[in-house]
Design a protein around this motif. Sequence first.
Motif, PDB file in Angstrom:
ATOM      1  N   GLN A  21       0.821  -1.204   0.000  1.00 33.22           N
ATOM      2  CA  GLN A  21       0.000   0.000   0.000  1.00 33.22           C
ATOM      3  C   GLN A  21       0.860   1.262   0.000  1.00 33.22           C
ATOM      4  OE1 GLN A  21      -3.478   0.023  -0.358  1.00 33.22           O
ATOM      5  NE2 GLN A  21      -2.852   2.106  -0.916  1.00 33.22           N
ATOM      6  N   VAL A  24       2.240   1.692  -3.528  1.00 31.68           N
ATOM      7  CA  VAL A  24       1.212   2.166  -4.455  1.00 31.68           C
ATOM      8  C   VAL A  24       0.944   3.650  -4.237  1.00 31.68           C
ATOM      9  CG1 VAL A  24      -1.238   2.007  -5.075  1.00 31.68           C
ATOM     10  CG2 VAL A  24       0.118  -0.073  -4.774  1.00 31.68           C
ATOM     11  N   ASP A  25       0.755   4.048  -2.992  1.00 35.39           N
ATOM     12  CA  ASP A  25       0.505   5.463  -2.697  1.00 35.39           C
ATOM     13  C   ASP A  25       1.642   6.341  -3.208  1.00 35.39           C
ATOM     14  OD1 ASP A  25      -1.831   4.706  -1.472  1.00 35.39           O
ATOM     15  OD2 ASP A  25      -1.069   4.926   0.571  1.00 35.39           O
ATOM     16  N   VAL A  27       3.896   5.643  -5.650  1.00 29.77           N
ATOM     17  CA  VAL A  27       3.959   5.635  -7.116  1.00 29.77           C
ATOM     18  C   VAL A  27       2.912   6.570  -7.708  1.00 29.77           C
ATOM     19  CG1 VAL A  27       3.570   4.194  -9.160  1.00 29.77           C
ATOM     20  CG2 VAL A  27       4.985   3.345  -7.286  1.00 29.77           C
ATOM     21  N   VAL A  28       1.726   6.551  -7.132  1.00 35.28           N
ATOM     22  CA  VAL A  28       0.667   7.455  -7.600  1.00 35.28           C
ATOM     23  C   VAL A  28       1.047   8.904  -7.324  1.00 35.28           C
ATOM     24  CG1 VAL A  28      -1.726   8.173  -7.233  1.00 35.28           C
ATOM     25  CG2 VAL A  28      -1.152   5.731  -7.382  1.00 35.28           C
ATOM     26  N   LEU A  78       2.395  -6.325  -6.042  1.00 39.18           N
ATOM     27  CA  LEU A  78       2.485  -4.883  -6.281  1.00 39.18           C
ATOM     28  C   LEU A  78       1.819  -4.514  -7.605  1.00 39.18           C
ATOM     29  CD1 LEU A  78       3.460  -2.036  -5.661  1.00 39.18           C
ATOM     30  CD2 LEU A  78       5.699  -2.676  -6.617  1.00 39.18           C
ATOM     31  N   VAL A  79       2.113  -5.253  -8.657  1.00 42.11           N
ATOM     32  CA  VAL A  79       1.515  -4.975  -9.969  1.00 42.11           C
ATOM     33  C   VAL A  79      -0.002  -5.069  -9.896  1.00 42.11           C
ATOM     34  CG1 VAL A  79       1.255  -5.909 -12.300  1.00 42.11           C
ATOM     35  CG2 VAL A  79       3.533  -5.621 -11.319  1.00 42.11           C
ATOM     36  N   LEU A  82      -1.338  -2.021  -8.190  1.00 45.93           N
ATOM     37  CA  LEU A  82      -1.247  -0.846  -9.065  1.00 45.93           C
ATOM     38  C   LEU A  82      -2.349  -0.859 -10.124  1.00 45.93           C
ATOM     39  CD1 LEU A  82       2.635  -0.738  -9.461  1.00 45.93           C
ATOM     40  CD2 LEU A  82       1.231   1.077  -8.451  1.00 45.93           C
ATOM     41  N   ARG A  83      -2.719  -2.029 -10.597  1.00 48.49           N
ATOM     42  CA  ARG A  83      -3.792  -2.125 -11.588  1.00 48.49           C
ATOM     43  C   ARG A  83      -5.138  -1.707 -11.002  1.00 48.49           C
ATOM     44  NH1 ARG A  83      -3.280  -5.510 -16.552  1.00 48.49           N
ATOM     45  NH2 ARG A  83      -1.078  -5.271 -17.068  1.00 48.49           N
ATOM     46  N   LEU A  87      -3.133   1.842 -12.984  1.00 50.85           N
ATOM     47  CA  LEU A  87      -1.756   1.941 -13.459  1.00 50.85           C
ATOM     48  C   LEU A  87      -1.328   0.553 -13.926  1.00 50.85           C
ATOM     49  CD1 LEU A  87      -0.100   4.245 -10.776  1.00 50.85           C
ATOM     50  CD2 LEU A  87      -0.701   4.834 -13.129  1.00 50.85           C
ATOM     51  N   ASN A  88      -1.233   0.388 -15.242  1.00 52.37           N
ATOM     52  CA  ASN A  88      -0.944  -0.920 -15.824  1.00 52.37           C
ATOM     53  C   ASN A  88       0.542  -1.023 -16.170  1.00 52.37           C
ATOM     54  OD1 ASN A  88      -3.665  -1.682 -15.631  1.00 52.37           O
ATOM     55  ND2 ASN A  88      -4.135  -0.755 -17.614  1.00 52.37           N
ATOM     56  N   PHE A  89       1.315  -1.494 -15.224  1.00 54.28           N
ATOM     57  CA  PHE A  89       2.742  -1.669 -15.425  1.00 54.28           C
ATOM     58  C   PHE A  89       3.030  -3.009 -16.092  1.00 54.28           C
ATOM     59  CE2 PHE A  89       3.054   1.736 -12.385  1.00 54.28           C
ATOM     60  CZ  PHE A  89       4.315   2.310 -12.589  1.00 54.28           C
TER      61      PHE A  89
END
Length: 292
Positions: A21, A24-25, A27-28, A78-79, A82-83, A87-89
């Motif tokens: 979490q 993710v926070d 990266v955003v 993590l991926v 993020l999705r 966010l599609n890494f």
Amino acid sequence: MRILTLNCHSLLEYEVNEQIQELVDFVVRESVTIIALQEASQSMKSPILSQTELLGSGFVPPSESDVPVKVDNFAYLLVRALRRVKLNFAWSWTASHVGYDKLDEGIALLSLKPLQAVHAPVIVAKPEFASYQDYRRRKLLLAKLAGSGNLTIATGHFDGWQAEIFEAEWQQALSHFDLKEPVYLMGDLNVDAEQNDCSYQKICQSFQDTYELAAAKGDGLTVRGAIDGWEDSQVGKRIDYILTTASNEVLSSRVCFDGQDSARISDHAGIIVEVADTPSLATVKKRQYYTA
């Protein structure tokens, strides 16, 4: 372009959901576009992730055969998170060796641009280190970024405690790069930039240290106090790096996940750098490269 590297020391004493979490926070919030992870582990006894779920998550397998990705793989978790925030890494992962007698310890690359030509060569200082059970077995993970010319991104987790071992690993790693092309190499090198001058200078013969190039930066220390491998030291160390051969201007470099502006989620802090999206002619003229 914003690049993040973190030795995430996953599936050990830090709570995985909290780590995910916080990442993710971050990266955003920071609009991160490339992520490199070391000690991105999975439990050896966990079930293997189905191919449908794996490929549906944006996974790009290395060309070399590898340990299968399992359901609790840290990079996969993590991926997937993020999705959920759109966010599609694209991502790839490779297992380096058995960690702590229970983990497939690995390294991962994530990118908002598609990954191509992914490779995961084994890096060993001595032939007797080649067994997957041996913690001294290392891997390099590298990929081309689609739509980015000849840009290569890569990550690794090196044994920098002994100069002889590091030099052997480093020379093997260099053989997998075309240093005349733009490269970003990210990871935990276990080389203290302030105290291990010989190994650090070896690094700087082939790559530029984005910390040194950055127009704005802090102290760069990613380890403060004793951790695995550095149990006898309480002195802060700069042992995690984002290295480059690219001519793009480095706008900033700062430490993250150090308990200050962002929560501490590992025994290492991370590094985030911001670089200009296009090469700078002025920067090209100022830099000199020494390829091994």
